[in-house]
Design a protein around this motif. Structure first.
Motif, PDB file in Angstrom:
ATOM      1  N   ARG A 284       0.889  -1.163   0.000  1.00  0.00           N
ATOM      2  CA  ARG A 284       0.000   0.000   0.000  1.00  0.00           C
ATOM      3  C   ARG A 284       0.915   1.197   0.000  1.00  0.00           C
ATOM      4  O   ARG A 284       1.586   1.470   0.973  1.00  0.00           O
ATOM      5  N   ARG A 285       0.977   1.860  -1.129  1.00  0.00           N
ATOM      6  CA  ARG A 285       1.915   2.975  -1.221  1.00  0.00           C
ATOM      7  C   ARG A 285       1.218   4.291  -0.938  1.00  0.00           C
ATOM      8  O   ARG A 285       0.094   4.522  -1.369  1.00  0.00           O
ATOM      9  N   LEU A 286       1.914   5.118  -0.210  1.00  0.00           N
ATOM     10  CA  LEU A 286       1.367   6.392   0.208  1.00  0.00           C
ATOM     11  C   LEU A 286       2.177   7.498  -0.458  1.00  0.00           C
ATOM     12  O   LEU A 286       3.406   7.463  -0.465  1.00  0.00           O
ATOM     13  N   ALA A 287       1.464   8.448  -1.038  1.00  0.00           N
ATOM     14  CA  ALA A 287       2.141   9.600  -1.650  1.00  0.00           C
ATOM     15  C   ALA A 287       2.889  10.372  -0.556  1.00  0.00           C
ATOM     16  O   ALA A 287       2.527  10.281   0.620  1.00  0.00           O
ATOM     17  N   PRO A 288       3.933  11.145  -0.914  1.00  0.00           N
ATOM     18  CA  PRO A 288       4.654  11.923   0.100  1.00  0.00           C
ATOM     19  C   PRO A 288       3.707  12.846   0.873  1.00  0.00           C
ATOM     20  O   PRO A 288       2.777  13.406   0.306  1.00  0.00           O
ATOM     21  N   GLN A 289       3.939  12.928   2.195  1.00  0.00           N
ATOM     22  CA  GLN A 289       3.071  13.725   3.071  1.00  0.00           C
ATOM     23  C   GLN A 289       3.855  14.844   3.727  1.00  0.00           C
ATOM     24  O   GLN A 289       5.058  14.735   3.934  1.00  0.00           O
ATOM     25  N   GLU A 290       3.147  15.914   4.100  1.00  0.00           N
ATOM     26  CA  GLU A 290       3.755  17.037   4.827  1.00  0.00           C
ATOM     27  C   GLU A 290       3.679  16.792   6.331  1.00  0.00           C
ATOM     28  O   GLU A 290       2.609  16.416   6.824  1.00  0.00           O
TER      29      GLU A 290
END
Lengths: 202, 254, 202
Positions: free
Chosen positions: B138-144
């Motif tokens: 489950r890949r997560l886009a880059p987060q702030e």
């Protein structure tokens, strides 16, 4: 089949390489995979996948291998050979099939032939409430919700799942046999009812 | 053996089977009252008397009893029943035959499935993931990191002060009205409730009404109202028994 | 490797027959199977099972087959060959997710700033049970177990993982933005959060 022809297992031919990839995909998949799904994962043409599948079907055939390739539920999957059934039976349970009652089978048949179909429709055909039987089949994963009947507050409808096809060894629902035409049957029953009822009227 | 001539002696019906069927199809006899098991027993007894197996009669009988059971089951579904009641007996019989055929078809399909399952008893396959299958990524886009700060600040924020406005609706005690009405009944045998409630707030009116109900419950008063929404008259209870609160009962005096 | 040796796939030798049974058992299993389990299921001597396994290990070897027999803790299991890793990756891949749910973010923030921290603590601070959210974050690899609370039967504690740092663009946890308005360090922040949670509950 030309059973005694030796097969070279290691070759560098592209089809063989693709066949190895397809083998790998099938041995880790949790469900049957369609040729398209295999093509997408292997990043290949569906036609070449079909060629590889033909090769594998020959290699993983009943009587030739303990792993058998079968076309089921709209896709391809490995299963155990039938000759190993006794050994499998000693080690594995069959939770989906265990204790399927006559009522469950009737309901399953109605959903398979008439689905998507709602609980009230099932109840009307079987003449008894279908709630617990339907819930049991959903829990086993043999049927699943498939939208609602039209109109506000329409009843939930059910259809059979790929697991149903897999358990019953069907390539697709179209493999279910055609049953006698309902119309004819109805005429016959009607005629018998009438002969009895109307003789009294005369 | 003629199935239609089978004599029945049931609670709800006495006579030959074909008459029962006619009455049912004309909806002149309520199947809910008919003991279908009784019909089956009568048939079996008759069959036993004859001492030979009449297959044709059995087949005929089964179809007819199945039809009756179907009709009876219909009673389980009131909507359907209403729908069927609109049908002429002729149409109802047709509908019944159609349904019976439909059910027979479902049974045939079920039998096919059962046979199929039996034949597939030696087909084993894996349910669920393979032991060494790759993990589903489950890949997560880059987060702030700021979203984390916001989440914690929200958790650290003081909860808003709970509004107590609704608690300011003050309810006067029921006892206040009980005393008032008892005093009134000490002076007058009967009074008009509406007149007494006049000028009170809605809440006071509600509590006063509760007090009147309480007086009625304890047997101290009787209530009269000529018609719905007509004025309610409250009358002092006359006798001692009438005044005794319900929960003391007569057992206590015995 | 003696790669070009042809293998006859059909033979009536007892070892080959046993190997087919073992293949069948392994392709149906959802857990690795020990030699003893295989022996019991096949109704055979463990030694003969070992022989069959050696045969299969050769047949299902890396580079030779897409299906590879592997000995892992707990027994034997099939896996996909390494050469098919990319294809398998595509089969098990899911679309990239844009963000996390509010519940996941809250939980992740608590673990990042206060970790290691246990599920009961997270639940106390958030005011709702944290079990499924924590399990989800573990599954995604954003948090991981980090020992237990002190004392007998202490609850499992969690901390964030290197993957968490990568996703949030941090070189280490010390790069997390400061939260001085809430508290100067983890101890103060925790105290503040717990006080507010208590007041919220009251």
């Amino acid at each position: 089949m030309d059973g005694d022809r030796p097969l070279r297992l290691i070759t560098s031919s592209p089809v063989d390489r693709l066949a190895r990839t397809v083998e790998a995909l099938l041995v880790v998949a949790s469900q049957p995979l369609s040729a398209d799904e295999l093509a997408a994962a292997a990043n290949e043409d569906p036609e070449r996948i079909e060629t590889a599948l033909r090769l594998l079907a020959e290699r993983f055939a009943e009587g030739r291998s303990g792993i058998v390739l079968e076309h089921v539920a709209g896709g391809w999957a490995f299963r155990a050979s039938r000759e190993a059934a006794e050994a499998c039976g000693r080690l594995f349970e069959r939770p989906v099939e265990r204790g399927l009652t006559a009522a469950s089978l009737e309901t399953l048949a109605i959903v398979a032939y008439l689905g998507p179909v709602s609980r009230p429709e099932i109840a009307r055909i079987r003449g008894v409430a279908a709630d617990s039987v339907v819930a049991g089949l959903v829990e086993r994963g043999l049927i699943a919700e498939a939208g609602r009947e039209e109109g506000i507050g329409g009843a939930v409808r059910y259809r059979t799942t790929p697991l149903f096809e897999r358990v019953f060894g069907l390539e697709s629902l179209s493999q279910l046999p055609r049953l006698d035409d309902v119309g004819e049957d109805a005429v016959e029953i009607r005629a018998r009812l009438e002969t009895v009822a109307e003789r009294r009227g005369a | 053996m003629e199935v239609r001539e089978l004599e029945l002696d049931l609670d709800a019906f006495e006579g030959p089977f074909d008459l029962l069927l006619t009455l049912v199809l004309k909806e002149e006899l309520d199947l809910a009252e008919v003991d279908i098991a009784g019909i089956v027993i009568a048939f079996c007894e008759r069959l036993a008397e004859r001492g030979e197996l009449d297959l044709e009669a059995c087949g005929e009988f089964l179809v007819l009893v199945a039809a009756l059971l179907e009709l009876k089951a219909r009673g389980l579904f009131p909507d359907e029943e209403a729908e069927l009641l609109e049908l002429e007996p002729e149409e109802a019989a047709e509908e019944l035959a159609r349904r019976l055929a439909e059910y027979r078809r479902a049974k045939e399909a079920a039998a096919w499935l059962a046979e199929r399952l039996e034949g597939e008893g030696d087909r084993f396959f894996r349910l669920g993931p393979a032991p060494l299958a790759p993990r589903v990524e489950r890949r997560l886009a880059p987060q702030e990191p700021a979203v984390l700060v916001a989440a914690l600040r929200a958790l650290a924020a003081e909860p808003p002060a709970v509004s107590l406005a609704h608690l300011e609706l003050r309810f006067p005690p029921v006892s206040q009205f009980l005393e008032r009405f008892r005093a009134l009944l000490g002076r007058r045998r009967v009074f008009d409730l509406d007149a007494e409630l006049d000028g009170m707030t809605r809440i006071e009116q509600a509590v006063a009404f509760l007090a009147v109900l309480e007086l009625r419950r304890s047997g101290e008063v009787a209530l009269e109202q000529a018609a719905p929404f007509a004025p309610i008259r409250v009358r002092r209870a006359e006798s001692e028994t009438e005044r005794r609160p319900a929960w003391t009962g007569t057992a206590r005096s015995a």
